[in-house]
Design a protein around this motif. Structure first.
Motif, mmCIF file in Angstrom:
data_model
loop_
_atom_site.group_PDB
_atom_site.id
_atom_site.type_symbol
_atom_site.label_atom_id
_atom_site.label_comp_id
_atom_site.label_asym_id
_atom_site.label_seq_id
_atom_site.Cartn_x
_atom_site.Cartn_y
_atom_site.Cartn_z
ATOM 1 N N ASN A 142 9.813 27.063 16.848
ATOM 2 C CA ASN A 142 9.560 27.586 15.421
ATOM 3 C C ASN A 142 11.551 26.669 14.663
ATOM 4 N N ALA A 143 12.357 25.369 15.262
ATOM 5 C CA ALA A 143 13.327 25.112 15.391
ATOM 6 C C ALA A 143 13.980 23.636 14.919
ATOM 7 N N SER A 170 13.629 20.156 12.640
ATOM 8 C CA SER A 170 13.634 19.405 11.719
ATOM 9 C C SER A 170 13.697 17.968 11.800
ATOM 10 N N ASP A 218 10.263 22.918 11.219
ATOM 11 C CA ASP A 218 10.860 24.683 11.708
ATOM 12 C C ASP A 218 9.523 25.236 11.968
ATOM 13 N N LYS A 223 22.144 24.999 11.572
ATOM 14 C CA LYS A 223 21.430 26.068 12.365
ATOM 15 C C LYS A 223 22.173 25.966 13.933
#
Length: 416
Positions: free
Chosen positions: A59-60, A62, A100, A4
């Motif tokens: 929200n990113a 992992s 996330d 990402k």
């Protein structure tokens, strides 16, 4: 393997700044990564962030590697939403509610300070499944009216506080037996609350006027409190304390027998007795009592309960917030119905007059197994607001299981 692109430039720039601060020994540190198995882009954080959007990290995340300390991570900004304390690294958050989803995080510590050394006023509570701060854990940063929603109801054996004063209660909605703590508790068995806590909330400061509770608010809670009696171990409302919202037949089961020296009331009138089961010498309290000594009952109270309308025949008035009475309260209700949590009129009980449209507001929904009434006919229904399956009873019911209504009653009213 998925990758990402999430604020890589910000990550690299910020990582450079953090690296230069690595000389500050002892600071907590966590490396957060955009992909599983600690694959880049990654950056190391050493201070709290109320909103990771400022770093392009909301929200990113992992995976993360905890380099030192323990970290509170939450799914909403300002440390709200679903929160959990992590003290071990997570290689892959896939399949968890934190994949996330992490929006805010901060280092935890014993002394109520963040990793940057700033003192916090808001605080947090970490609940542990086992004594001595072991086992599965969850974190609460403001209030939780029902731990069943977090899968942690009646599972708390110890709590570690990271700032603030907290009220913990045996029933949902901050009801039942409640205790107020301002420090960590390594074993709730010592105060008779092991595996019994169902709700908790952070308290506001005591305003000195008898209302020590903060406004709960949020999550559908209207912030209203039931009548509460706060019992203190020392005079002048000091020392260890417990909160009672309905009645306690034996304070010995709470580790508080013959220890009460002052009482603060938040509504209602209360009967306090020297013996268990509301017997022995009894007095009625209807105001704060800074010192029980003048009543001749210091360190002698063994049971206490709230008095309801219609149940005060023979109780005289008096000055100084109390009145004397050497009789018993009486088991038979007067113009009221008494609901019991167990069959044969046993267990926790709730006395009502007239009607209750929603027993969940009193922490008694789907808990009624038997019922005693003074007179007349009463209607009990399986749903709130007298809906669902209803049954009319005109005499005492020793066991609702026989009519298929055991632990199903949600509303009760007296019929004309």
């Amino acid at each position: 393997m998925r990758y990402k692109r999430i604020g890589v430039r910000v990550m690299v720039a910020f990582a450079g700044g953090i690296a230069s601060a690595a000389v500050l020994a002892g600071l907590p540190a966590v490396k957060v990564c955009a992909n599983a198995n600690y694959h880049s882009p990654c950056t190391t954080l050493r201070q709290p962030y109320r909103d990771l959007s400022e770093l392009g990290l909301a929200n990113a995340i992992s995976s993360f590697s905890i380099e030192s300390g323990a970290w509170l991570m939450c799914t909403r900004r300002d440390f709200h939403g679903v929160c959990r304390v992590f003290d071990e690294s997570e290689r892959d958050l896939s399949g968890s509610q934190f994949q996330d989803s992490i929006v805010s995080l901060r280092p935890m510590s014993e002394g109520g300070w963040d990793g940057d050394g700033a003192h916090r006023d808001e605080g947090s509570a970490v609940l542990f499944e086992d004594a001595d701060f072991r086992g599965q854990r969850i974190a609460v940063t403001d209030h939780e009216p029902d731990l069943a929603r977090r899968g942690f109801n009646d599972r708390v054996s110890s709590v570690r506080l990271d700032g603030g004063r907290w009220q913990l209660c045996s029933d949902a909605g901050f009801r039942g037996r409640c205790v107020t703590v301002d420090g960590s508790v390594n074993n709730f068995a010592d105060i008779g609350l092991n595996d019994q806590i169902s709700s908790l909330r952070r308290l506001g400061g005591d305003d000195g006027g008898g209302n020590q509770w903060g406004n709960a608010g949020g999550d559908g809670d209207d912030g209203g409190d039931p009548d509460v009696a706060v019992l203190y171990e020392d005079a002048n409302f000091s020392g260890r304390q417990i909160s009672v919202t309905e009645g306690v037949r034996d304070l010995g089961r709470w580790g508080f027998n013959d220890r009460v020296s002052s009482v603060r009331l938040q509504g209602g009138r209360w009967q306090a007795c020297t013996d268990a089961d509301f017997s022995g010498r009894c007095v009625v309290l209807y105001g704060n009592v800074k010192n029980i000594e003048p009543l001749g009952m210091n360190d002698q109270i063994s049971s206490i309960r709230r008095m309801h309308d219609g149940g005060n025949q023979g109780w005289g008035g008096g000055g100084g917030g109390w009145s004397g009475n050497d009789g018993n309260f009486g088991e038979r209700p007067h113009d009221a119905a008494v609901l019991y949590a167990d069959a044969d009129y046993r267990g926790r009980q709730l006395r009502i007059v007239g009607e209750v449209a929603d027993l969940s507001r009193l922490g008694f929904n789907d808990q009624v197994s038997s019922m005693r009434m003074s007179s007349g006919r009463w209607e009990v229904c399986s749903d709130a607001n007298f809906r669902g399956r209803c049954q009319v009873v005109s005499g005492n019911v020793a066991n609702f299981d026989r009519s298929g209504m055991n632990d199903r009653i949600s509303s009760v009213r007296q019929l004309q």
